[in-house]
Design a protein around this motif. Structure first.
Motif, short mmCIF file in Angstrom:
data_model
loop_
_atom_site.label_atom_id
_atom_site.label_comp_id
_atom_site.label_asym_id
_atom_site.label_seq_id
_atom_site.Cartn_x
_atom_site.Cartn_y
_atom_site.Cartn_z
N GLY A 10 22.11 -7.38 5.48
CA GLY A 10 20.84 -7.74 4.87
C GLY A 10 20.02 -6.52 4.52
N ILE A 11 19.77 -6.34 3.21
CA ILE A 11 18.92 -5.25 2.76
C ILE A 11 17.85 -5.83 1.84
N PHE A 12 16.58 -5.75 2.31
CA PHE A 12 15.49 -6.22 1.45
C PHE A 12 15.06 -5.09 0.53
N ASN A 13 14.28 -5.43 -0.49
CA ASN A 13 13.70 -4.41 -1.37
C ASN A 13 12.20 -4.62 -1.42
N TYR A 14 11.47 -3.53 -1.37
CA TYR A 14 10.02 -3.60 -1.34
C TYR A 14 9.47 -2.60 -2.35
N TYR A 15 8.61 -3.09 -3.24
CA TYR A 15 8.08 -2.27 -4.32
C TYR A 15 6.59 -2.08 -4.09
N THR A 16 6.15 -0.86 -4.03
CA THR A 16 4.74 -0.62 -3.72
C THR A 16 4.20 0.55 -4.52
N THR A 17 2.91 0.48 -4.83
CA THR A 17 2.26 1.63 -5.48
C THR A 17 1.62 2.53 -4.43
N GLU A 18 1.60 2.09 -3.18
CA GLU A 18 0.95 2.88 -2.13
C GLU A 18 1.94 3.91 -1.59
N SER A 19 1.69 5.17 -1.92
CA SER A 19 2.68 6.20 -1.57
C SER A 19 2.85 6.34 -0.06
N GLY A 20 1.81 6.00 0.70
CA GLY A 20 1.90 6.10 2.17
C GLY A 20 2.95 5.17 2.76
N GLU A 21 3.34 4.16 2.01
CA GLU A 21 4.33 3.21 2.53
C GLU A 21 5.77 3.65 2.26
N ILE A 22 5.90 4.66 1.43
CA ILE A 22 7.26 5.08 1.06
C ILE A 22 7.94 5.75 2.25
N ASN A 23 9.03 5.18 2.66
CA ASN A 23 9.79 5.73 3.78
C ASN A 23 11.27 5.52 3.50
N PRO A 24 11.97 6.60 3.18
CA PRO A 24 13.38 6.42 2.80
C PRO A 24 14.27 6.08 4.00
N ASP A 25 13.74 6.25 5.21
CA ASP A 25 14.59 6.16 6.38
C ASP A 25 14.34 4.89 7.19
N ILE A 26 14.38 3.75 6.54
CA ILE A 26 14.22 2.52 7.32
C ILE A 26 15.54 1.75 7.30
N GLY A 27 15.74 1.01 8.36
CA GLY A 27 16.97 0.22 8.43
C GLY A 27 16.76 -1.15 7.83
N GLY A 28 17.78 -1.65 7.14
CA GLY A 28 17.73 -3.02 6.64
C GLY A 28 16.89 -3.24 5.41
N GLY A 29 16.48 -2.16 4.76
CA GLY A 29 15.67 -2.36 3.56
C GLY A 29 15.49 -1.07 2.79
N ARG A 30 14.97 -1.24 1.58
CA ARG A 30 14.67 -0.06 0.76
C ARG A 30 13.25 -0.20 0.21
N ILE A 31 12.54 0.89 0.24
CA ILE A 31 11.17 0.88 -0.27
C ILE A 31 11.14 1.70 -1.56
N HIS A 32 10.59 1.10 -2.61
CA HIS A 32 10.58 1.77 -3.92
C HIS A 32 9.14 2.05 -4.35
N GLN A 33 8.91 3.23 -4.82
CA GLN A 33 7.60 3.56 -5.39
C GLN A 33 7.57 3.02 -6.83
N VAL A 34 6.52 2.27 -7.17
CA VAL A 34 6.38 1.80 -8.55
C VAL A 34 4.97 2.15 -9.04
N TYR A 35 4.75 1.99 -10.33
CA TYR A 35 3.45 2.31 -10.92
C TYR A 35 3.01 1.16 -11.82
N VAL A 36 1.71 0.89 -11.82
CA VAL A 36 1.19 -0.13 -12.74
C VAL A 36 0.72 0.60 -13.98
N ILE A 37 1.36 0.30 -15.10
CA ILE A 37 0.98 0.95 -16.36
C ILE A 37 0.70 -0.16 -17.37
N GLY A 38 -0.54 -0.21 -17.86
CA GLY A 38 -0.91 -1.24 -18.83
C GLY A 38 -0.72 -2.63 -18.27
#
Lengths: 63, 658, 274
Positions: free
Chosen positions: B192-220
């Motif tokens: 099980g690997i979840f995906n999480y998309y956030t604009t909050e850079s403080g939440e970005i952590n490449p080293d978590i188990g069972g999931g991936r956190i992606h940095q995204v940006y709101v443009i227009g």
């Protein structure tokens, strides 16, 4: 297969040429390719191990 | 198995595998004098059941017990679910069915492998430039050995339905209806690997188990991102297939539209999408379908979107998840889409603060509802034979909410405890209500058995087995100054290492002739080392609590004699109450401390000595056996149907048939 | 355009009325049969049957010639030339009925699409309603609202998507039936038909377009919008597929197949050369 050129320090190349002959490679290119392939394979493997962890971690019991 | 093969896991092979194993129509048809309904409630703890009954919270349990019986149920060694349920499935101990842990190790490279499933890629392939085309089929094999009890029932023409049984992926070959449970991977081939998309850079952590956190940006007022899918085996460089998606945000209102593949749906902030279909393209004409849930956690000030692990689509399964091949499709036609991944509750997302407690509960309640609807559906057509139904929510809630039962737990939070302190009791109450819900289906000839595979205890202190082995000199590192760096025995000097810990309870000897770089000679050297290690492990005292972290170090050769003993760890650690293996030791890490506090939300567990955390057995018939165990329940099934108990099975019947 | 659409709509409503409580297959077989008959009739009336017959006979004769004299290069080449010539003549003969057929068939197909391509949303399910605005309209200043009715509930505020020139809402179907969706802007009301129901087979109009020849031809379900700012109002009904022994097929495939079969079966009794 396409080929790409890379630049290498001349002194290093001389050493490579010397050892390629001693190690029985037909050319310095073959020797360099072999060395690089070995290194890249190691990196691939490291990446694989990282993936192994990720896939098991979803279980919840380990981190 | 090579490292690379292991990495690509179960999924890859499936792409060239026939969608489901072949089967012959014609399941068991015999009218049986008794019907047997078994509810498998993972981790239901006998102490808690007793406590909640005394409190008056479980009236239906109480009534059922007064009519029939209640007993603790001896669990497996180790008391891990895949092991325990395999004991029940086969009526044998782990040396008979070959499952000793969630994960085993490959002695050729000391890497962890899934214990229950082996995937093999197609053997013949041709390369065409960047593309690779398979010429033969890959294989996914169930590694659990021995016959499942429903396969034996089938031989006697007794119908059975086996729903979500753990340690049964891919499902054992049968004409009976069965749906695989714990051990069924997500579409990435993982647990099980979840995906999480956030604009909050403080939440970005490449080293978590069972999931991936992606940095995204709101443009227009738009977010563009992609959902990672399975590895694409048709490409030489084996990249992950991805599916791009767009999120359109309203400039003012907290509402957004998600467009992904053929799906398009609108979510308000804090809304869940329900199941949505996603399709990952591999090559023209070939794609992989899955289903997942979206949760729009926040729109402003930060955009946060959670996507659950992508489950195998039961309407179009890319991997074999059921028997007969069309069973999952039949269920979808009647009930709509449902989860297929084993242990669907996203404990990793809660542990990593991607979902909070309320969000986690919302999601898991949805999974529970899906299961209950499926149980209702099967009960309506349950006229003969056996129906087994498994629920994981009891186990998962106890793992995540045990911290609120004990103010001294390192992860206790008084504010959260006020809000969620009742959640473990609540899931027991939900199970109590389940008994009321199924009562209308129970007639005089129905034997109801409620069972669990193990109990529960707090996880307060973690034991770093590998660190202890290193400190005591049984394990050597090439460069000890990086002891707490790396994992999977990256810095181990195998030429000087005598023992290593892998998995949740296992200790292995670096045995010559078995391990690729083994140094310990079989025979007396091995025997002495195992005995010495077991004694020393049992003698460890936690300086902080004065307790012994290891209640019992089981020497496997002394407790098991079956044909698959050679795959077993040499010592199985039975932890004391409150203790467990640490978070990082199971994957070959060496943290600096031998014992450490567990501050994670995952706060209850069951890696203890089997004597300390038995499961439960409740039935609407008298229990005549004084100390039943899992394999006795299997024997009981045969007894209830008037069949002879197979010779290889260890159990005795435990219910009085009247 | 509106008159033609109204006429066809009424015609199909009457024609399909007896079939509505049965599987859509019944109506599809019925309309395919009528289409087959219609195609034969157009063929018979608008083509020169005699000339078609001559052309076909000549084609057959030259094919035979090719086989018989396959070892004679000169005769073979001549025969091939003749084959090409008579094929061309045959094509010219059938071109007229084909051209004549195209117009009514286009109308018919877009109307049949309303009957067979979509399914109504069952109560309890959710769908998206979209208003697409014309280029140049400023979305932020375009205040429009959609009201809930007894048939459905509007669950979200308007979602304005500048990049797509769209305003979207999510609605939840509540009750089976045919309802009017009222949209309000600048004290004006415009409406869109919506049909909710489970397991029912009926005409659905997913799009109410602005006026315009092509738009009205493709979306004949409702009268076109007179307002000049809105390009169309769209309801995302789920697609319907016909069940053919477990195989889910698009209605057009079944329709063409059945119409052609009808034509081939009836051409001889009706003495039509095609």
């Amino acid at each position: 297969m396409g080929k790409a050129k890379i630049k290498i320090d001349k002194n290093l190349f001389e050493r490579i040429k010397k050892y390629a002959g001693i190690a029985g490679y037909s050319s310095p290119e073959e020797f360099i390719t072999h060395c690089l392939e070995k290194e890249v394979a190691k990196l691939d493997e490291a990446e694989s191990e990282e993936e192994i962890k990720k896939k098991l971690q979803g279980l919840g019991y380990i981190s | 198995m090579k490292r690379r093969q292991f990495l690509e896991l179960t999924f890859l092979t499936s792409l060239t595998l026939a969608s489901n194993p072949p089967f012959i129509y014609g399941r068991g048809k015999r009218e049986t004098p008794l019907k047997v309904l078994i509810l498998g409630l993972d981790g239901l703890d006998p102490n808690l059941v007793s406590r909640f009954i005394k409190k008056g919270s479980l009236p239906h349990f109480q009534r059922l017990i007064s009519q029939g019986g209640f007993s603790v149920l001896g669990t497996s060694i180790p008391p891990q679910s895949p092991v325990a349920w395999a004991n029940f499935i086969t009526g044998m101990d782990p040396s008979g069915h070959g499952i000793f842990d969630f994960m085993h190790r490959d002695p050729s490279n000391y890497l962890p492998v899934f214990s229950g499933t082996l995937s093999e890629e197609p053997k013949k392939k041709i390369s065409l430039g960047e593309w690779v085309l398979p010429l033969s089929r890959g294989q996914i094999k169930l590694l659990r050995q021995g016959k499942a009890f429903w396969q034996i029932l089938e031989e006697h023409d007794i119908p059975s339905v086996i729903s979500r049984m753990p340690s049964n992926y891919p499902p054992a070959q049968t004409k009976q209806r069965s749906l695989s449970g714990m051990g069924t991977p997500d579409i990435m081939g993982s647990y099980g690997i979840f995906n999480y998309y956030t604009t909050e850079s403080g939440e970005i952590n490449p080293d978590i188990g069972g999931g991936r956190i992606h940095q995204v940006y709101v443009i227009g007022h738009q977010v563009e991102a992609s959902l990672p899918g399975p590895v694409n085996p048709f490409r030489r460089d084996r990249p992950e297939a991805t599916l791009d998606f767009k999120v359109y945000l309203d400039p003012v209102y907290p509402v957004a539209k998600i467009v992904i593949g053929h799906e398009e749906f609108i979510l308000k902030e804090k809304e869940w999408s329900g199941w949505r279909r996603v399709e990952f393209p591999l090559i023209p004409g070939k794609s992989v379908r899955g289903i997942c849930q979206f949760y729009l956690k926040e729109i402003r000030p930060h955009f946060k979107l959670y996507i659950s692990p992508v489950h195998i689509d039961p309407a179009n399964p890319v991997l074999p998840i059921c028997t007969p091949a069309d069973y999952s499709r039949e269920l979808v036609a009647h009930l709509g889409l449902f989860h297929t991944k084993g242990l669907p509750a996203d404990t990793s997302a809660l542990d990593n603060n991607v979902l909070n407690e309320a969000e986690f509960l919302h999601q898991d309640n949805g999974f529970l509802e899906e299961n209950l609807a499926m149980l209702d559906f099967e009960l309506q057509r349950f006229h003969s034979g056996l129906l087994f139904f498994y629920l994981s929510s009891t186990d998962q809630r106890q793992h995540m909410f045990w911290r609120f039962l004990d103010e001294n737990h390192p992860a206790y939070d008084s504010q959260l405890a006020r809000q969620f302190g009742q959640e473990i009791e609540n899931i027991y109450i939900q199970m109590d209500q389940l008994i009321a819900r199924i009562e209308k289906y129970l007639d005089k000839k129905t034997v109801l058995i409620i069972m669990s595979d193990h109990g529960f205890n707090p996880f307060i202190r973690g034991f770093n087995l590998n660190t202890w082995l290193f400190e005591t000199g049984y394990h050597k590192l090439r460069n000890p100054w990086v002891q707490d760096k790396g994992s999977l025995f990256e810095y181990t000097d195998w030429s000087r290492t005598k023992a290593y810990g892998l998995g949740l309870n296992g200790l292995y000897i670096n045995l010559k002739g078995r391990e690729s770089q083994g140094i310990v000679n079989p025979g007396s050297e091995y025997e002495h080392l195992v005995r010495e290690l077991a004694n020393r492990l049992e003698a460890i005292v936690d300086p902080l609590t004065g307790k012994k972290p290891i209640y019992k170090a089981y020497i496997t050769r002394e407790i098991y004699k079956g044909p698959y003993l050679n795959q077993a760890p040499d010592i199985i650690l039975g932890f004391n109450w409150g203790y467990r293996i640490s978070w990082s030791s199971p994957l070959g890490k060496f943290p600096s401390e031998v014992l450490e506090f567990n501050r994670q939300k995952w706060s209850g567990d069951h890696m203890g000595a089997a004597e300390l955390i038995p499961g439960i057995l409740i039935a609407n018939r008298k229990i005549v056996h004084p100390a039943p165990s899992l394999t006795d329940v299997t024997a009981t099934i045969f007894d209830l149907f008037g069949l002879q108990i197979p010779l290889e099975m260890k159990g005795r019947p435990v219910l009085k048939i009247s | 355009m509106s008159i033609v659409n109204l006429w066809l709509k009424t015609f199909l409503d009457i024609l399909f009325f007896p079939c509505r409580s049965f599987s859509p297959w019944i109506a599809l077989i019925f309309i395919s049969f009528l289409t087959g008959l219609f195609l034969l009739a157009v063929y018979k009336v608008f083509s020169n049957q005699q000339k078609i017959k001559i052309a076909k006979n000549r084609i057959k004769a030259h094919l035979l010639e090719l086989r018989l004299f396959s070892d004679d290069l000169v005769i073979s080449l001549q025969a091939q030339g003749q084959l090409f010539f008579w094929n061309l003549k045959y094509f010219l003969q059938v071109l007229r009925p084909l051209v004549i057929m195209v117009i009514p068939l286009s109308f018919l197909l877009s109307h049949l699409n309303l009957w067979f391509a979509w399914e109504p949303m069952p109560p309890g399910e959710r769908m998206i309603v979209k208003i697409k605005l014309k280029e140049g309209v400023n979305l932020q200043n375009f205040n429009i609202s959609l009201e809930s009715t007894e048939g459905y509930e509007v669950e979200t505020p308007p979602l304005r998507i500048e990049a797509e020139k769209e305003i979207n809402w999510r609605i939840k179907a509540l009750k089976s039936g045919k309802f009017e969706m009222p949209f309000w802007f600048d004290n004006q009301k415009i409406t869109k038909e919506i049909i909710i129901g489970s397991n029912s087979w009926q005409r659905l109009s997913p799009v109410r377009p602005a006026s315009g020849l092509i738009r009205e031809l493709l979306n004949p379900g409702e009268r076109p919008l007179s307002d000049s700012l809105i390009e169309e109002i769209v309801i995302s009904y789920p697609s319907r597929r016909l069940n053919f022994f477990g195989l889910k097929i698009h209605w057009l495939i079944a329709y063409f197949f059945l119409s052609i079969i009808t034509g081939l079966i009836l051409k001889r009794p009706l003495k039509v050369e095609i």
